[in-house]
Design an enzyme around this catalytic site. Structure first.
Site, PDB file in Angstrom:
ATOM      1  N   TYR A 193      55.348  39.912  19.765  1.00 62.06           N
ATOM      2  CA  TYR A 193      54.979  40.397  18.436  1.00 62.06           C
ATOM      3  C   TYR A 193      53.665  41.197  18.498  1.00 62.06           C
ATOM      4  CZ  TYR A 193      54.906  40.343  13.329  1.00 62.06           C
ATOM      5  OH  TYR A 193      54.917  40.725  12.017  1.00 62.06           O
ATOM      6  N   ASN A 235      58.569  38.830   3.293  1.00 62.15           N
ATOM      7  CA  ASN A 235      59.625  39.814   3.035  1.00 62.15           C
ATOM      8  C   ASN A 235      59.538  40.470   1.652  1.00 62.15           C
ATOM      9  OD1 ASN A 235      60.817  39.583   5.644  1.00 62.15           O
ATOM     10  ND2 ASN A 235      61.581  37.577   5.036  1.00 62.15           N
ATOM     11  N   ASN A 274      71.719  42.719   3.849  1.00 61.40           N
ATOM     12  CA  ASN A 274      71.807  41.291   3.508  1.00 61.40           C
ATOM     13  C   ASN A 274      70.617  40.481   4.004  1.00 61.40           C
ATOM     14  OD1 ASN A 274      72.846  41.809   6.181  1.00 61.40           O
ATOM     15  ND2 ASN A 274      73.433  39.665   6.277  1.00 61.40           N
TER      16      ASN A 274
HETATM   17  N1  LIG Z   1      57.156  45.369   9.536  1.00 64.34           N
HETATM   18  C1  LIG Z   1      57.001  44.392   8.668  1.00 64.34           C
HETATM   19  O1  LIG Z   1      55.935  44.228   8.070  1.00 64.34           O
HETATM   20  C2  LIG Z   1      58.143  43.457   8.398  1.00 64.34           C
HETATM   21  C3  LIG Z   1      58.038  42.497   7.385  1.00 64.34           C
HETATM   22  C4  LIG Z   1      59.139  41.692   7.119  1.00 64.34           C
HETATM   23  C5  LIG Z   1      60.302  41.832   7.884  1.00 64.34           C
HETATM   24  N2  LIG Z   1      60.336  42.748   8.876  1.00 64.34           N
HETATM   25  C6  LIG Z   1      61.550  42.954   9.671  1.00 64.34           C
HETATM   26  O2  LIG Z   1      62.604  43.189   8.785  1.00 64.34           O
HETATM   27  C7  LIG Z   1      63.817  42.751   9.370  1.00 64.34           C
HETATM   28  C8  LIG Z   1      64.504  41.812   8.393  1.00 64.34           C
HETATM   29  O3  LIG Z   1      63.742  40.611   8.269  1.00 64.34           O
HETATM   30  P1  LIG Z   1      64.300  39.445   7.344  1.00 64.34           P
HETATM   31  O4  LIG Z   1      63.424  38.263   7.503  1.00 64.34           O
HETATM   32  O5  LIG Z   1      64.511  40.016   6.005  1.00 64.34           O
HETATM   33  O6  LIG Z   1      65.720  39.200   8.077  1.00 64.34           O
HETATM   34  P2  LIG Z   1      66.777  38.047   7.848  1.00 64.34           P
HETATM   35  O7  LIG Z   1      66.834  37.653   6.426  1.00 64.34           O
HETATM   36  O8  LIG Z   1      66.526  36.989   8.865  1.00 64.34           O
HETATM   37  O9  LIG Z   1      68.131  38.809   8.222  1.00 64.34           O
HETATM   38  C9  LIG Z   1      68.328  39.370   9.513  1.00 64.34           C
HETATM   39  C10 LIG Z   1      69.103  40.664   9.349  1.00 64.34           C
HETATM   40  O10 LIG Z   1      69.194  41.345  10.598  1.00 64.34           O
HETATM   41  C11 LIG Z   1      70.557  41.699  10.838  1.00 64.34           C
HETATM   42  N3  LIG Z   1      70.753  41.745  12.291  1.00 64.34           N
HETATM   43  C12 LIG Z   1      70.391  40.815  13.181  1.00 64.34           C
HETATM   44  N4  LIG Z   1      70.672  41.230  14.431  1.00 64.34           N
HETATM   45  C13 LIG Z   1      71.224  42.458  14.297  1.00 64.34           C
HETATM   46  C14 LIG Z   1      71.728  43.425  15.227  1.00 64.34           C
HETATM   47  N5  LIG Z   1      71.698  43.211  16.543  1.00 64.34           N
HETATM   48  N6  LIG Z   1      72.230  44.571  14.723  1.00 64.34           N
HETATM   49  C15 LIG Z   1      72.265  44.801  13.402  1.00 64.34           C
HETATM   50  N7  LIG Z   1      71.805  43.930  12.480  1.00 64.34           N
HETATM   51  C16 LIG Z   1      71.280  42.783  12.936  1.00 64.34           C
HETATM   52  C17 LIG Z   1      71.349  40.617  10.161  1.00 64.34           C
HETATM   53  O11 LIG Z   1      72.661  41.055   9.923  1.00 64.34           O
HETATM   54  P3  LIG Z   1      73.931  40.064  10.092  1.00 64.34           P
HETATM   55  O12 LIG Z   1      73.895  39.134   8.917  1.00 64.34           O
HETATM   56  O13 LIG Z   1      75.082  40.994  10.090  1.00 64.34           O
HETATM   57  O14 LIG Z   1      73.732  39.330  11.403  1.00 64.34           O
HETATM   58  C18 LIG Z   1      70.529  40.460   8.864  1.00 64.34           C
HETATM   59  O15 LIG Z   1      70.837  41.487   7.973  1.00 64.34           O
HETATM   60  C19 LIG Z   1      63.438  42.112  10.702  1.00 64.34           C
HETATM   61  O16 LIG Z   1      63.571  43.104  11.706  1.00 64.34           O
HETATM   62  C20 LIG Z   1      61.976  41.774  10.505  1.00 64.34           C
HETATM   63  O17 LIG Z   1      61.268  41.688  11.720  1.00 64.34           O
HETATM   64  C21 LIG Z   1      59.291  43.555   9.148  1.00 64.34           C
END
Ligand SMILES: NC(=O)c1ccc[n+]([C@@H]2O[C@H](COP(=O)([O-])OP(=O)(O)OC[C@H]3O[C@@H](n4cnc5c(N)ncnc54)[C@H](OP(=O)(O)O)[C@@H]3O)[C@@H](O)[C@H]2O)c1
Length: 326
Positions: free
Chosen positions: A54, A126, A152
């Protein structure tokens, strides 16, 4: 007194390095309060921190977990700004997957009483990320179109619901057909399946309007489709890389369509905002959570003792967050 904590002594895969341990309960020093955890979330970035990949890391041994909520249960000397029983953010930096922890009273983020506890547990990373992606990256006006992948995910569902509250229109990319109906029920305008050639028909989805903003947390082909679908002068914001691959995209879109590629990281953005700025963003999030304009599904809760099942579950396809409770 002892308490349970999920710690790791080296970086690696969560199921290989995490251990449920008994550690001492800390006494709050002057200016601190001790907070008792009510519920903590499991996010993709937790796995990055445990793996050592990270953007910033903790010193080892480290308690894992970045997001949780709890109640103040003990006050250190000189603390009069908060009382026992107040619901607050459970410490991110100290590690959220432990039964209690001490926090400086002047850094507390208080959760308003109208916000349900499980929503509060998943409110700190999030939803503010979704808010800033929609409000701070490009100027959008009601009726403008926003495109996102991982529709989702917790960020994705926050984007759908916040966009509706702001009068924006959304196209959400997902990997599974069964997600289309639930996302539409939450207010998604269009839900498209990854790999379905939807990008070629994106103008039909928007009635000819240009897509101004694309939100990418996946990478790979999913991100390339977004670049193709963006309107002239549109911006793609990358804030996650679930695929883990480099994105190879046709440079013609940068040259001929003036597409802009930028990044966003809530941790750095929040540091720049400072405590008062973060509280202001959270006030917007909580206003929407309090009247249920923003409501995120919970997939399941697990006690710390079943953390292995919880972590496996968090890595499976789902619609909602997996929570850990002490
Ligand atoms: N930069 C920032 O400040 C920040 C802040 C918050 C979150 N994020 C990022 O935002 C993303 C979402 O976070 P979250 O906590 O909202 O996620 P989450 O609720 O845990 O959901 C994970 C998501 O990723 C998808 N996914 C997982 N592996 C995948 C793959 N190999 N190919 C395509 N889709 C995949 C899942 O789809 P399926 O259901 O189809 O498996 C689901 O839609 C993450 O990458 C996280 O690190 C970044």
């Amino acid at each position: 007194m002892q308490q349970s904590a999920l710690r790791h002594h080296s970086f690696g895969k969560p199921l290989e390095v995490l251990q449920l341990e008994s550690i001492p309960v800390a006494e709050p020093r002057a200016g601190e309060v001790r907070v008792r955890l009510e519920a903590a979330s499991i996010n993709p970035s937790d796995f990055g921190m445990i793996a050592g990949t990270y953007g910033h890391l903790r010193e080892l041994p480290a308690v894992a977990g970045r997001e949780g909520v709890g109640v103040v249960e003990a006050l250190g000397a000189g603390v009069d700004s908060v009382s026992v029983g107040t619901r607050v953010r459970f410490p991110g930096e100290a590690g959220a997957w432990q039964a209690s922890a001490c926090i400086a009273a002047d850094e507390l983020l208080v959760v308003p009483s109208g916000v349900p506890v499980e929503q509060a547990a998943i409110s700190f990373i999030n939803p503010p990320t979704a808010y800033c992606l929609l409000r701070k990256m490009v100027e959008l006006k009601p009726g403008d179109w926003v495109l996102q992948n991982a529709g989702n995910s917790a960020v994705g569902l926050s984007v759908i619901q916040m966009a509706r509250a702001f009068g924006l229109k959304t196209i959400s990319q997902v990997r599974r057909e069964e997600l289309v109906a639930p996302l539409q029920a939450m207010g998604a305008d269009h839900v498209v399946l990854e790999g379905s050639d939807w990008a070629k028909n994106s103008q039909q989805l928007t009635g000819g309007a240009a897509i101004r903003l694309a939100l990418n947390s996946i990478g790979g082909e999913s991100a390339i489709d977004q670049i193709k679908a963006l309107g002239e002068g549109g911006t793609q914001v990358t804030f996650g890389g679930m695929v883990g691959d480099k994105v190879r995209f046709p440079t013609r879109f940068l040259i001929f369509n003036d597409v802009r590629l930028v990044g966003f990281w809530w941790d750095a953005y929040a540091r720049r905002l400072g405590v008062a700025g973060v509280r202001a963003v959270m006030a917007e999030v909580y206003a929407m959570m309090a009247d249920a304009r923003l409501s995120l599904p919970i997939e399941r809760k697990y006690p710390f003792s079943e953390y292995e099942s919880a972590i496996k579950h968090a890595g499976e396809p789902r619609l909602g967050k997996v929570l850990l409770v002490p």
